[in-house]
Design a protein around this motif. Structure first.
Motif, PDB file in Angstrom:
ATOM      1  N   THR A 206       0.829  -1.211   0.000  1.00 45.43           N
ATOM      2  CA  THR A 206       0.000   0.000   0.000  1.00 45.43           C
ATOM      3  C   THR A 206       0.859   1.254   0.000  1.00 45.43           C
ATOM      4  O   THR A 206       0.647   2.181  -0.798  1.00 45.43           O
ATOM      5  N   LEU A 207       1.852   1.280   0.888  1.00 49.05           N
ATOM      6  CA  LEU A 207       2.726   2.454   1.001  1.00 49.05           C
ATOM      7  C   LEU A 207       3.631   2.600  -0.212  1.00 49.05           C
ATOM      8  O   LEU A 207       3.927   3.713  -0.646  1.00 49.05           O
ATOM      9  N   ARG A 208       4.051   1.468  -0.770  1.00 42.88           N
ATOM     10  CA  ARG A 208       4.877   1.507  -1.981  1.00 42.88           C
ATOM     11  C   ARG A 208       4.094   2.123  -3.137  1.00 42.88           C
ATOM     12  O   ARG A 208       4.608   2.989  -3.856  1.00 42.88           O
ATOM     13  N   ALA A 209       2.850   1.690  -3.321  1.00 47.49           N
ATOM     14  CA  ALA A 209       2.026   2.228  -4.404  1.00 47.49           C
ATOM     15  C   ALA A 209       1.802   3.727  -4.224  1.00 47.49           C
ATOM     16  O   ALA A 209       1.919   4.509  -5.182  1.00 47.49           O
ATOM     17  N   LEU A 210       1.500   4.127  -2.990  1.00 46.45           N
ATOM     18  CA  LEU A 210       1.291   5.547  -2.702  1.00 46.45           C
ATOM     19  C   LEU A 210       2.549   6.353  -2.999  1.00 46.45           C
ATOM     20  O   LEU A 210       2.492   7.407  -3.642  1.00 46.45           O
ATOM     21  N   THR A 211       3.686   5.835  -2.557  1.00 45.66           N
ATOM     22  CA  THR A 211       4.959   6.544  -2.738  1.00 45.66           C
ATOM     23  C   THR A 211       5.345   6.645  -4.207  1.00 45.66           C
ATOM     24  O   THR A 211       5.709   7.726  -4.692  1.00 45.66           O
ATOM     25  N   VAL A 212       5.267   5.540  -4.924  1.00 43.78           N
ATOM     26  CA  VAL A 212       5.673   5.537  -6.332  1.00 43.78           C
ATOM     27  C   VAL A 212       4.801   6.477  -7.158  1.00 43.78           C
ATOM     28  O   VAL A 212       5.300   7.290  -7.953  1.00 43.78           O
ATOM     29  N   VAL A 213       3.493   6.388  -6.984  1.00 47.51           N
ATOM     30  CA  VAL A 213       2.572   7.225  -7.768  1.00 47.51           C
ATOM     31  C   VAL A 213       2.804   8.705  -7.482  1.00 47.51           C
ATOM     32  O   VAL A 213       2.894   9.525  -8.409  1.00 47.51           O
ATOM     33  N   LEU A 214       2.901   9.054  -6.207  1.00 46.61           N
ATOM     34  CA  LEU A 214       3.065  10.471  -5.857  1.00 46.61           C
ATOM     35  C   LEU A 214       4.454  10.984  -6.213  1.00 46.61           C
ATOM     36  O   LEU A 214       4.594  12.116  -6.693  1.00 46.61           O
ATOM     37  N   TRP A 215       5.482  10.179  -5.997  1.00 41.52           N
ATOM     38  CA  TRP A 215       6.833  10.651  -6.342  1.00 41.52           C
ATOM     39  C   TRP A 215       6.999  10.831  -7.847  1.00 41.52           C
ATOM     40  O   TRP A 215       7.767  11.696  -8.280  1.00 41.52           O
ATOM     41  N   LEU A 216       6.295  10.045  -8.640  1.00 41.46           N
ATOM     42  CA  LEU A 216       6.328  10.256 -10.092  1.00 41.46           C
ATOM     43  C   LEU A 216       5.723  11.600 -10.472  1.00 41.46           C
ATOM     44  O   LEU A 216       6.038  12.165 -11.522  1.00 41.46           O
ATOM     45  N   GLY A 217       4.870  12.114  -9.613  1.00 45.03           N
ATOM     46  CA  GLY A 217       4.234  13.397  -9.892  1.00 45.03           C
ATOM     47  C   GLY A 217       5.180  14.574  -9.818  1.00 45.03           C
ATOM     48  O   GLY A 217       4.989  15.586 -10.513  1.00 45.03           O
ATOM     49  N   TYR A 218       6.246  14.478  -9.013  1.00 45.29           N
ATOM     50  CA  TYR A 218       7.168  15.605  -8.849  1.00 45.29           C
ATOM     51  C   TYR A 218       7.901  15.983 -10.141  1.00 45.29           C
ATOM     52  O   TYR A 218       7.901  17.167 -10.524  1.00 45.29           O
ATOM     53  N   PRO A 219       8.520  15.040 -10.845  1.00 45.98           N
ATOM     54  CA  PRO A 219       9.166  15.419 -12.111  1.00 45.98           C
ATOM     55  C   PRO A 219       8.159  15.883 -13.161  1.00 45.98           C
ATOM     56  O   PRO A 219       8.502  16.685 -14.037  1.00 45.98           O
ATOM     57  N   ILE A 220       6.929  15.392 -13.069  1.00 45.38           N
ATOM     58  CA  ILE A 220       5.904  15.838 -14.011  1.00 45.38           C
ATOM     59  C   ILE A 220       5.545  17.298 -13.746  1.00 45.38           C
ATOM     60  O   ILE A 220       5.456  18.111 -14.677  1.00 45.38           O
ATOM     61  N   VAL A 221       5.353  17.644 -12.469  1.00 47.73           N
ATOM     62  CA  VAL A 221       5.060  19.039 -12.108  1.00 47.73           C
ATOM     63  C   VAL A 221       6.212  19.942 -12.525  1.00 47.73           C
ATOM     64  O   VAL A 221       6.000  21.047 -13.042  1.00 47.73           O
ATOM     65  N   TRP A 222       7.446  19.473 -12.307  1.00 47.71           N
ATOM     66  CA  TRP A 222       8.609  20.284 -12.707  1.00 47.71           C
ATOM     67  C   TRP A 222       8.596  20.528 -14.211  1.00 47.71           C
ATOM     68  O   TRP A 222       8.839  21.649 -14.670  1.00 47.71           O
ATOM     69  N   ALA A 223       8.302  19.485 -14.985  1.00 50.70           N
ATOM     70  CA  ALA A 223       8.370  19.596 -16.448  1.00 50.70           C
ATOM     71  C   ALA A 223       7.290  20.524 -17.001  1.00 50.70           C
ATOM     72  O   ALA A 223       7.556  21.320 -17.902  1.00 50.70           O
ATOM     73  N   VAL A 224       6.067  20.425 -16.465  1.00 51.11           N
ATOM     74  CA  VAL A 224       4.964  21.228 -17.015  1.00 51.11           C
ATOM     75  C   VAL A 224       4.846  22.581 -16.328  1.00 51.11           C
ATOM     76  O   VAL A 224       4.188  23.495 -16.854  1.00 51.11           O
ATOM     77  N   GLY A 225       5.493  22.744 -15.173  1.00 47.58           N
ATOM     78  CA  GLY A 225       5.398  23.987 -14.420  1.00 47.58           C
ATOM     79  C   GLY A 225       6.354  25.048 -14.907  1.00 47.58           C
ATOM     80  O   GLY A 225       7.012  24.908 -15.942  1.00 47.58           O
ATOM     81  N   ILE A 226       6.477  26.108 -14.111  1.00 46.49           N
ATOM     82  CA  ILE A 226       7.271  27.264 -14.528  1.00 46.49           C
ATOM     83  C   ILE A 226       8.761  26.970 -14.616  1.00 46.49           C
ATOM     84  O   ILE A 226       9.498  27.689 -15.288  1.00 46.49           O
ATOM     85  N   GLU A 227       9.227  25.913 -13.963  1.00 43.78           N
ATOM     86  CA  GLU A 227      10.652  25.604 -14.003  1.00 43.78           C
ATOM     87  C   GLU A 227      11.058  24.878 -15.281  1.00 43.78           C
ATOM     88  O   GLU A 227      12.213  24.937 -15.693  1.00 43.78           O
ATOM     89  N   GLY A 228      10.096  24.153 -15.886  1.00 43.59           N
ATOM     90  CA  GLY A 228      10.393  23.364 -17.074  1.00 43.59           C
ATOM     91  C   GLY A 228       9.884  24.003 -18.352  1.00 43.59           C
ATOM     92  O   GLY A 228      10.369  25.056 -18.782  1.00 43.59           O
ATOM     93  N   PHE A 229       8.860  23.360 -18.959  1.00 45.33           N
ATOM     94  CA  PHE A 229       8.310  23.875 -20.216  1.00 45.33           C
ATOM     95  C   PHE A 229       7.389  25.074 -20.016  1.00 45.33           C
ATOM     96  O   PHE A 229       7.006  25.732 -20.982  1.00 45.33           O
ATOM     97  N   ALA A 230       7.000  25.320 -18.762  1.00 41.13           N
ATOM     98  CA  ALA A 230       6.095  26.429 -18.424  1.00 41.13           C
ATOM     99  C   ALA A 230       4.761  26.317 -19.159  1.00 41.13           C
ATOM    100  O   ALA A 230       4.183  27.323 -19.555  1.00 41.13           O
ATOM    101  N   ILE A 231       4.291  25.085 -19.364  1.00 39.04           N
ATOM    102  CA  ILE A 231       2.936  24.900 -19.897  1.00 39.04           C
ATOM    103  C   ILE A 231       1.939  25.490 -18.909  1.00 39.04           C
ATOM    104  O   ILE A 231       0.961  26.136 -19.285  1.00 39.04           O
TER     105      ILE A 231
END
Length: 285
Positions: A206-231
């Motif tokens: 349960t904790l592994r699934a929660l951790t993996v899914v949420l931690w994958l979200g961080y590089p996605i936010v970086w890429a689409v946010g103001i630090e990355g592509f600024a979409i």
């Protein structure tokens, strides 16, 4: 001439704290003036404080060494987060960076919450340590994974702070993601078998699934946010993206883990195997 030059340098150094204080004041005014941005930070401060109090209360009845180790590591997670968010909301660990040529916001001053990377450098190893203790993973594996995790956070910080070259931002981003692959390998491949042998596979999964899914979200936010592509070119929305991930990856994770440990303390102690993280071997007696 030499003494004059030295005098000028000393004068400049003496004046630098004032410049720093002014910059922090400007950042503080920027945060206060943006309700959405400010709320993304204060929400985590409130939750981190409440989580710390709750987890300390839950720890009062814990007696076995293994459970106390897990509680100790996990309680530090919201404490680190609380310190980090106070640093950002005060303007101490946040600032304005001019984006380099090639960036969607090239030449513009972008709000950078670089303090987040400091808290991730401290809090994510604690999360991995708690998972390693739960799964009774090999201490060498846990140390290696934590080292990779720290590398991931430090190179992520470099990706956020580099302003000399847009390409180098993405180079550091890729290196950070490479470190992340090492962490994912441990969580998805190496540690599940250890958790199964330890009898903690259900909660670990349960904790592994929660951790993996949420931690994958961080590089996605970086890429689409103001630090990355600024979409998403809003500092407030980017901040909320990180804040929501932090809420799930830290406070929800910690509550689920500590609730299970508090209710299964004797079972956790019975499954101990010599040589696992935090477990003394026969030769240590």
């Amino acid at each position: 001439m030499l003494f004059e030059a030295l005098g000028a340098e000393l004068a400049e150094l003496a004046g630098s704290p004032v410049v720093l204080q002014t910059a922090q004041g400007e950042v503080l005014d920027l945060i206060r003036g943006d309700t959405l941005l400010s709320a993304s930070l204060w929400a985590n401060i409130a939750l981190a404080g409440l989580s710390t109090l709750l987890f300390v209360s839950m720890a009062r009845g814990v007696r076995t060494s293994r459970a106390r180790l897990i509680f100790g590591a996990t309680i530090l997670i919201p404490l680190v987060s609380l310190s980090s968010y106070l640093g950002m909301v005060s303007g101490l660990t946040a600032g304005l960076l001019e984006m380099p040529a090639g960036h969607a916001l090239a030449g513009e001053q972008v709000f950078s919450q670089w303090g987040r990377y400091l808290t991730w450098t401290l809090s994510t190893p604690l999360i991995l340590l708690a998972l390693g203790l739960l799964a009774e993973a090999d201490p060498v594996d846990v140390a290696a994974v934590i080292a990779a995790d720290i590398g991931m956070c430090v190179t992520g910080l470099a990706a956020a702070l580099v302003t000399s070259s847009y390409a180098f931002r993405w180079v550091f981003y890729i290196v950070s993601c490479t470190f992340f692959v090492v962490v994912l390998y441990a969580l998805l491949v190496k540690w599940p078998s250890a958790a199964d042998a330890a009898g903690t596979s259900e909660i670990f999964s349960t904790l592994r699934a929660l951790t993996v899914v949420l931690w994958l979200g961080y590089p996605i936010v970086w890429a689409v946010g103001i630090e990355g592509f600024a979409i998403v070119d809003s500092a407030a929305l980017t901040s909320w993206g990180y804040s929501i991930l932090d809420i799930g990856a830290k406070y929800v994770f910690a509550y689920l883990l500590l609730s299970w440990v508090a209710g299964n303390e004797e079972r956790l102690q019975e499954t101990l195997t010599p040589g696992a993280v935090g477990v003394p071997s026969q030769s240590d007696d």
